[in-house]
Scaffold this motif. Structure first.
Motif, PDB file in Angstrom:
ATOM      1  N   SER A 167     -20.460  -2.528  -5.132  1.00  0.00           N
ATOM      2  CA  SER A 167     -18.726  -2.060  -5.020  1.00  0.00           C
ATOM      3  C   SER A 167     -18.042  -2.952  -3.949  1.00  0.00           C
ATOM      4  N   ALA A 168     -18.571  -3.981  -3.612  1.00  0.00           N
ATOM      5  CA  ALA A 168     -17.616  -4.687  -2.890  1.00  0.00           C
ATOM      6  C   ALA A 168     -16.593  -5.448  -4.764  1.00  0.00           C
ATOM      7  N   TYR A 169     -17.490  -6.504  -5.149  1.00  0.00           N
ATOM      8  CA  TYR A 169     -17.157  -7.064  -6.148  1.00  0.00           C
ATOM      9  C   TYR A 169     -15.856  -5.992  -7.086  1.00  0.00           C
ATOM     10  N   GLY A 170     -16.458  -5.378  -7.610  1.00  0.00           N
ATOM     11  CA  GLY A 170     -15.568  -4.923  -8.313  1.00  0.00           C
ATOM     12  C   GLY A 170     -14.072  -4.111  -7.476  1.00  0.00           C
ATOM     13  N   ARG A 171     -14.455  -3.329  -6.335  1.00  0.00           N
ATOM     14  CA  ARG A 171     -12.936  -3.695  -6.184  1.00  0.00           C
ATOM     15  C   ARG A 171     -12.007  -4.257  -5.793  1.00  0.00           C
ATOM     16  N   ILE A 172     -12.489  -5.834  -5.050  1.00  0.00           N
ATOM     17  CA  ILE A 172     -11.829  -6.915  -5.026  1.00  0.00           C
ATOM     18  C   ILE A 172     -11.439  -7.454  -6.071  1.00  0.00           C
ATOM     19  N   ALA A 173     -12.501  -7.009  -7.633  1.00  0.00           N
ATOM     20  CA  ALA A 173     -11.850  -7.822  -8.170  1.00  0.00           C
ATOM     21  C   ALA A 173     -10.620  -6.412  -8.909  1.00  0.00           C
ATOM     22  N   SER A 174     -10.781  -5.701  -8.770  1.00  0.00           N
ATOM     23  CA  SER A 174      -9.618  -4.711  -9.409  1.00  0.00           C
ATOM     24  C   SER A 174      -8.382  -5.085  -8.771  1.00  0.00           C
ATOM     25  N   VAL A 175      -8.234  -5.535  -7.225  1.00  0.00           N
ATOM     26  CA  VAL A 175      -7.486  -5.695  -6.271  1.00  0.00           C
ATOM     27  C   VAL A 175      -6.894  -7.135  -6.966  1.00  0.00           C
ATOM     28  N   VAL A 176      -6.816  -7.972  -6.985  1.00  0.00           N
ATOM     29  CA  VAL A 176      -7.079  -9.266  -7.281  1.00  0.00           C
ATOM     30  C   VAL A 176      -6.539  -9.060  -8.601  1.00  0.00           C
ATOM     31  N   LYS A 177      -6.930  -7.965  -9.756  1.00  0.00           N
ATOM     32  CA  LYS A 177      -6.043  -7.934 -11.078  1.00  0.00           C
ATOM     33  C   LYS A 177      -4.845  -7.007 -11.152  1.00  0.00           C
ATOM     34  N   GLN A 178      -4.728  -6.170  -9.574  1.00  0.00           N
ATOM     35  CA  GLN A 178      -3.251  -5.656  -9.891  1.00  0.00           C
ATOM     36  C   GLN A 178      -2.070  -6.769  -9.574  1.00  0.00           C
ATOM     37  N   LEU A 179      -2.974  -8.415  -8.662  1.00  0.00           N
ATOM     38  CA  LEU A 179      -2.057  -8.650  -8.807  1.00  0.00           C
ATOM     39  C   LEU A 179      -1.705 -10.187  -9.994  1.00  0.00           C
ATOM     40  N   ALA A 180      -2.197  -9.588 -11.004  1.00  0.00           N
ATOM     41  CA  ALA A 180      -1.743 -10.563 -12.353  1.00  0.00           C
ATOM     42  C   ALA A 180      -0.897 -10.582 -12.508  1.00  0.00           C
ATOM     43  N   PRO A 181       0.492 -10.156 -12.699  1.00  0.00           N
ATOM     44  CA  PRO A 181       2.012 -10.206 -13.171  1.00  0.00           C
ATOM     45  C   PRO A 181       2.471 -11.197 -11.853  1.00  0.00           C
ATOM     46  N   ASP A 182       1.980 -10.630 -10.883  1.00  0.00           N
ATOM     47  CA  ASP A 182       2.671 -11.803  -9.810  1.00  0.00           C
ATOM     48  C   ASP A 182       2.332 -13.635 -10.034  1.00  0.00           C
ATOM     49  N   LEU A 183       1.227 -13.472 -10.368  1.00  0.00           N
ATOM     50  CA  LEU A 183      -0.126 -14.784 -10.312  1.00  0.00           C
ATOM     51  C   LEU A 183       0.836 -15.612 -11.653  1.00  0.00           C
ATOM     52  N   GLU A 184       1.170 -14.681 -12.871  1.00  0.00           N
ATOM     53  CA  GLU A 184       1.680 -15.134 -13.789  1.00  0.00           C
ATOM     54  C   GLU A 184       3.633 -15.662 -13.643  1.00  0.00           C
ATOM     55  N   PHE A 185       3.893 -14.701 -12.895  1.00  0.00           N
ATOM     56  CA  PHE A 185       5.345 -15.045 -12.800  1.00  0.00           C
ATOM     57  C   PHE A 185       5.053 -16.297 -12.074  1.00  0.00           C
ATOM     58  N   LEU A 186       4.771 -16.336 -10.814  1.00  0.00           N
ATOM     59  CA  LEU A 186       4.886 -17.309  -9.921  1.00  0.00           C
ATOM     60  C   LEU A 186       4.076 -19.030 -10.391  1.00  0.00           C
TER      61      LEU A 186
END
Ligand SMILES: Nc1nc2c(ncn2[C@@H]2O[C@H](COP(=O)(O)OP(=O)(O)OP(=O)(O)O)[C@@H](O)[C@H]2O)c(=O)[nH]1
Ligand SMILES: [Mg+2]
Length: 332
Positions: A126-145
């Motif tokens: 569950s920790a892995y899943g939630r952490i992965a989902s939070v990082v995935k939400q950051l995808a557009p920001d990381l791409e832009f940066l």
């Protein structure tokens, strides 16, 4: 200025994979099976969270603090990338770091409380899943940066305290040729307009003082709103870096623009920037006008030494004033 040192920004997927890969190598041995399972699971969750935090923190620290940038860098960053969207994406990283830490800490405390092996495994997943989902939400920001990172690397390093001559004028008049002649810069020189697309920096020394010479893209005589990015960069250098401007006019017409157009721009430059302007006529090897302006030929080198001498005389006189202006600037 460390714009060049910003590392490649990984994608969300790459960050997650890296963190999971690192953590999967961890095993905490214990004679008692339960502790072996629990401590290993907890160490893995901790490692995932720490790896992600370290990667993200590296990005936040590598990007400049825009509010403390010298105005030249700030305006150039604004032109090339947009400061606010970048700040917003960096804010997204901060948000993600906090979320990841909170998820890890919540799951770790639950893992500490249980004696059930399958609950431990369930909590780790569950920790892995939630952490992965939070990082995935950051995808557009990381791409832009990462795009920002690639753009920001093009910003040249300038000396914001050295006395600075900015060479300006219409396209193709011989600005780069002059800068190459009088300084250490090696800009491209070509027989067509807009060869120079950004700022190029060179130096020369005189009586133990290092002078900076800046080559700029050509500017057309038109309002700022109509200018392209290259012209705007020239205006930014003139506004934020010049202690003295050498304005080159090509009266021969070889540059492809009429002397009248060039005179118009010269007047605008004189009015807009409150620093001394030396107006020189180039390409004197082809033809000369009757004007009493200094004449040079960057092709033969004729007259360039006279211009440098005049520039130095003016700047040395103005030196105390320049220092006062510089003290007002914030320097990173
Ligand atoms: N005959 C002659 N040609 C010159 C002289 N100075 C520059 N040129 C030529 O003019 C052309 C433009 O020179 P650059 O130094 O690239 O001009 P620029 O003002 O930097 O041009 P942009 O970067 O496009 O704005 C080149 O073909 C040079 O060889 C000169 O004194 N005499
Ligand atoms: Mg040029």
């Amino acid at each position: 200025m460390a714009f060049r040192n910003i590392p490649t920004v990984l994608t969300a997927e790459e960050i997650i994979n890296k963190a999971f890969r690192n953590s999967s190598k961890i095993t905490i041995n214990d004679r008692e099976h339960f502790y072996w399972v629990r401590n290993t699971a907890m160490a893995r969750v901790q490692a995932v969270s720490q790896t992600i935090d370290a990667v993200l923190l590296k990005y936040v620290e590598a990007f400049p603090s825009f509010d403390r940038l010298h105005p030249f860098y700030y305006e150039l960053a604004e032109l090339l990338i947009g400061v606010n969207p970048t700040k917003k994406s960096l804010g997204g990283i901060d948000w993600c770091r906090k979320q990841v830490a909170a998820i890890a800490s919540k799951h770790l405390s639950q893992m500490r409380k249980t004696r059930n092996e399958s609950t431990i495994e369930h909590l780790r997943e569950s920790a892995y899943g939630r952490i992965a989902s939070v990082v995935k939400q950051l995808a557009p920001d990381l791409e832009f940066l990462n795009k920002v990172r690639n753009e920001i690397r093009k910003i040249p390093t300038v000396d914001t305290v050295a006395p600075t001559i900015v060479v300006a004028g219409f396209p193709n008049v011989g600005k780069s040729s002059l800068v190459k002649l009088i300084s250490s810069a090696t800009p491209e020189i070509a027989p067509y307009p807009f060869t120079t697309k950004g700022i190029h920096v060179g130096y020369f020394e005189h009586r133990w003082v290092r002078y900076q010479v800046i080559d700029t893209p050509g500017i057309l005589d038109r309002p700022l709103e109509k200018m392209n990015d290259a012209e705007r960069q020239a205006m930014m250098a003139l506004k934020n870096l010049a202690n003295l401007i050498i304005f080159i006019i090509d009266p021969t017409g070889h540059c492809g623009y009429s002397p009248e157009e060039q005179e118009g721009l010269m007047e605008t430059v004189r009015k807009t920037f409150k620093v001394p302007v030396i107006v020189v006529e180039n390409k004197s090897d082809i033809s000369k006008t009757e004007s009493d302006r200094p004449k040079i030929s960057t092709a033969t080198g004729a007259g360039a030494d006279v211009i440098v001498k005049e520039a130095l005389a003016i700047m040395r006189k103005d030196m105390p004033k320049m220092e006062a202006i510089r003290d007002d600037h914030m320097i990173l």
